[in-house]
Design a protein around this motif. Structure first.
Motif, mmCIF file in Angstrom:
data_model
loop_
_atom_site.group_PDB
_atom_site.id
_atom_site.type_symbol
_atom_site.label_atom_id
_atom_site.label_comp_id
_atom_site.label_asym_id
_atom_site.label_seq_id
_atom_site.Cartn_x
_atom_site.Cartn_y
_atom_site.Cartn_z
ATOM 1 N N GLY A 52 0.797 -1.220 0.000
ATOM 2 C CA GLY A 52 0.000 0.000 0.000
ATOM 3 C C GLY A 52 0.829 1.267 0.000
ATOM 4 N N THR A 53 2.081 1.156 -0.437
ATOM 5 C CA THR A 53 2.970 2.326 -0.466
ATOM 6 C C THR A 53 3.025 3.000 -1.830
ATOM 7 O OG1 THR A 53 4.828 0.832 -0.912
ATOM 8 C CG2 THR A 53 4.427 1.455 1.386
ATOM 9 N N LEU A 54 2.466 2.330 -2.855
ATOM 10 C CA LEU A 54 2.411 2.894 -4.203
ATOM 11 C C LEU A 54 1.042 2.603 -4.796
ATOM 12 C CD1 LEU A 54 5.843 1.632 -5.644
ATOM 13 C CD2 LEU A 54 5.336 3.958 -4.840
ATOM 14 N N VAL A 55 0.587 3.496 -5.670
ATOM 15 C CA VAL A 55 -0.661 3.264 -6.393
ATOM 16 C C VAL A 55 -0.428 3.631 -7.862
ATOM 17 C CG1 VAL A 55 -1.593 5.562 -5.841
ATOM 18 C CG2 VAL A 55 -3.153 3.700 -6.453
ATOM 19 N N ALA A 56 -0.834 2.725 -8.756
ATOM 20 C CA ALA A 56 -0.604 2.920 -10.186
ATOM 21 C C ALA A 56 -1.928 3.150 -10.900
ATOM 22 C CB ALA A 56 0.111 1.716 -10.784
ATOM 23 N N THR A 57 -1.865 3.879 -12.012
ATOM 24 C CA THR A 57 -3.048 4.132 -12.828
ATOM 25 C C THR A 57 -2.738 3.845 -14.293
ATOM 26 O OG1 THR A 57 -2.437 6.482 -13.055
ATOM 27 C CG2 THR A 57 -3.982 5.902 -11.294
ATOM 28 N N ILE A 271 -14.871 -3.836 -8.586
ATOM 29 C CA ILE A 271 -15.314 -4.069 -7.213
ATOM 30 C C ILE A 271 -14.080 -4.121 -6.329
ATOM 31 C CG2 ILE A 271 -16.449 -5.704 -5.646
ATOM 32 C CD1 ILE A 271 -18.034 -6.742 -8.048
ATOM 33 N N SER A 272 -14.202 -3.576 -5.111
ATOM 34 C CA SER A 272 -13.070 -3.649 -4.185
ATOM 35 C C SER A 272 -13.570 -3.798 -2.757
ATOM 36 C CB SER A 272 -12.188 -2.397 -4.314
ATOM 37 O OG SER A 272 -11.031 -2.508 -3.508
ATOM 38 N N PHE A 273 -12.903 -4.692 -2.009
ATOM 39 C CA PHE A 273 -13.169 -4.882 -0.582
ATOM 40 C C PHE A 273 -12.130 -4.134 0.247
ATOM 41 C CE2 PHE A 273 -15.154 -8.717 -2.322
ATOM 42 C CZ PHE A 273 -16.280 -8.875 -1.525
ATOM 43 N N THR A 274 -12.525 -3.713 1.452
ATOM 44 C CA THR A 274 -11.538 -3.229 2.417
ATOM 45 C C THR A 274 -10.660 -4.405 2.832
ATOM 46 O OG1 THR A 274 -13.204 -3.555 4.142
ATOM 47 C CG2 THR A 274 -12.886 -1.300 3.325
ATOM 48 N N CYS A 310 -17.476 6.915 -11.593
ATOM 49 C CA CYS A 310 -16.175 6.375 -11.179
ATOM 50 C C CYS A 310 -16.167 4.895 -11.516
ATOM 51 C CB CYS A 310 -15.954 6.577 -9.677
ATOM 52 S SG CYS A 310 -16.229 8.263 -9.104
ATOM 53 N N GLU A 311 -15.575 4.533 -12.648
ATOM 54 C CA GLU A 311 -15.687 3.142 -13.081
ATOM 55 C C GLU A 311 -14.580 2.251 -12.535
ATOM 56 O OE1 GLU A 311 -13.963 1.927 -17.236
ATOM 57 O OE2 GLU A 311 -15.372 3.565 -17.516
ATOM 58 N N THR A 312 -13.569 2.827 -11.907
ATOM 59 C CA THR A 312 -12.534 1.986 -11.314
ATOM 60 C C THR A 312 -12.268 2.434 -9.881
ATOM 61 O OG1 THR A 312 -10.258 1.179 -11.515
ATOM 62 C CG2 THR A 312 -10.700 3.358 -12.392
ATOM 63 N N VAL A 313 -12.283 1.462 -8.959
ATOM 64 C CA VAL A 313 -12.111 1.733 -7.535
ATOM 65 C C VAL A 313 -11.143 0.718 -6.950
ATOM 66 C CG1 VAL A 313 -14.390 2.768 -7.178
ATOM 67 C CG2 VAL A 313 -14.115 0.289 -6.984
ATOM 68 N N ALA A 314 -10.413 1.111 -5.888
ATOM 69 C CA ALA A 314 -9.470 0.180 -5.262
ATOM 70 C C ALA A 314 -9.186 0.614 -3.830
ATOM 71 C CB ALA A 314 -8.165 0.123 -6.064
ATOM 72 N N TRP A 315 -9.637 -0.188 -2.865
ATOM 73 C CA TRP A 315 -9.249 0.039 -1.476
ATOM 74 C C TRP A 315 -7.787 -0.346 -1.298
ATOM 75 C CZ3 TRP A 315 -11.928 2.569 2.142
ATOM 76 C CH2 TRP A 315 -13.317 2.642 2.059
ATOM 77 N N ALA A 316 -7.081 0.383 -0.459
ATOM 78 C CA ALA A 316 -5.689 0.041 -0.142
ATOM 79 C C ALA A 316 -5.644 -1.309 0.571
ATOM 80 C CB ALA A 316 -5.066 1.130 0.725
ATOM 81 N N PRO A 317 -4.559 -2.056 0.404
ATOM 82 C CA PRO A 317 -4.487 -3.402 0.988
ATOM 83 C C PRO A 317 -4.185 -3.423 2.476
ATOM 84 C CG PRO A 317 -2.470 -2.909 -0.186
ATOM 85 C CD PRO A 317 -3.395 -1.753 -0.444
ATOM 86 N N THR A 318 -3.884 -2.274 3.082
ATOM 87 C CA THR A 318 -3.451 -2.267 4.483
ATOM 88 C C THR A 318 -4.243 -1.321 5.367
ATOM 89 O OG1 THR A 318 -1.790 -0.601 3.917
ATOM 90 C CG2 THR A 318 -1.072 -2.904 3.915
#
Length: 340
Positions: A52-57, A271-274, A310-318
């Motif tokens: 969870g230290t980087l996020v890419a698009t 879809i994204s889960f916490t 907002c067609e793309t979503v992503a919860w952080a993994p941590t």
């Protein structure tokens, strides 16, 4: 290495109190800004690295960028150049924090070392590629194209390991956490459960569905094309999103659809889960706002207001930190957003 904050869960009662005061941070370059409000489809995929230290698009205009979520200025980001067509899906290796994979309409899969910006491997000739899923151990990945082709790829090999042609167009798939099963959404609205790497049906009906028909057991949760699937971090639920604007939650013990999320507007593209599996959110092609649902009860918990779809979503993994696309721009909102 940044200090990782402890993982803490938030109750359904405290969730609105926690998030209502927070404001989203915007991460954009000059080209994103110039695209304007009519380009909400430009960001096609968002991915966090395992820590969870980087996020890419990845974007429809071929832009692939890696951001530091703690610093939203474009000067602190890294652009990875090489694709000749729009990027459809990106994902970090689950066990390597700096290895990123991208698939594009140019039919090429590229693997990147985000520390050096180098493309360390590429596999060509995959057609109109649009889906990607890593095996949980990071040893291989599965790529799909719009013609129903599935390709097993090894990160260190320059050619496809195996090819499997599907009878119907498939969409964004998900692995089970053991890596032995793959959940494959189809254009028919059903979800196939296949072995990996063999890609053979695992579950069967006790009788033919119809004379001469297949005995393959498939999940049925949508009245239109099933577009995406995501397994909860706990492994208890498989969430599927469809063109019917519904998220279906299947219990992975008995494969019964336990509940559906119906507050969404437009086809559900992601879809994204916490990290704790407590909450789920879907990204849609239409509407404005991201609806957060409590996984166990199906209760609507909170709405993140957005400027557009907002067609793309992503919860952080941590931690509770949500990245999403809004009018062509990456935005991140969460418990860490105010601690910069």
């Amino acid at each position: 290495m940044p200090l990782l904050r402890p993982r803490t869960s938030v109750s359904t009662e405290k969730f609105p109190l926690t998030f209502a005061p927070l404001k989203a941070q915007s991460y954009s370059d000059s080209t994103s800004l110039s695209r304007g409000s009519g380009s909400h489809h430009s960001l096609r995929s968002i991915a966090w690295n395992p820590l969870g230290t980087l996020v890419a698009t990845g974007a429809a205009d071929k832009t692939l960028r890696v951001w530091n979520p703690e610093k939203n200025n474009v000067r602190n980001s890294t652009e990875l150049k090489g694709h000749s067509a729009g990027i459809e899906k990106i994902a970090f290796n689950p066990v390597k924090d700096a290895e990123l994979c991208s698939v594009s309409n140019d039919g090429v899969v590229k693997l990147w070392d985000v520390r050096t910006k180098a493309c360390v491997n590429e596999v060509k000739g995959l057609g109109n590629a649009h889906t990607l899923a890593w095996a949980p151990d990071g040893s291989s990945l599965l790529v799909g194209n719009r013609g129903g082709g599935l390709f097993e790829i090894a990160p260190t090999q320059f050619s496809v390991v195996s090819t499997h042609q599907q009878p119907v167009e498939t969409n964004q798939m998900a692995f089970c956490w053991s890596g032995q099963k793959i959940f494959l959404p189809t254009k028919e609205g059903r979800i196939r459960i296949l072995s990996y790497p063999g890609l053979e049906p695992i579950l069967h009906l006790g009788h033919d569905a119809e004379p001469g028909g297949s005995t393959e057991f498939m999940l049925k949760g949508h009245t239109a094309s099933c577009l995406t699937a995501e397994l909860s971090p706990t492994g208890r639920y498989l969430a599927t999103g469809g063109a019917d604007s519904i998220i279906s939650l299947f219990d992975t013990k008995d494969w019964i659809c336990q509940r559906t999320v119906t507050r969404l507007v437009g086809p559900v593209r992601s879809i994204s889960f916490t990290f704790d599996g407590s909450y789920v959110v879907g990204g849609c092609e239409e509407g404005s706002g991201l609806e957060v649902t409590h996984t166990e009860t199906g209760k609507h918990v909170f709405t993140f207001k957005t400027a557009g779809p907002c067609e793309t979503v992503a919860w952080a993994p941590t931690r509770y930190c949500l990245a999403y696309s809004d009018l062509g721009i990456l935005r991140i909102i969460g418990m860490d957003a105010e601690k910069k």
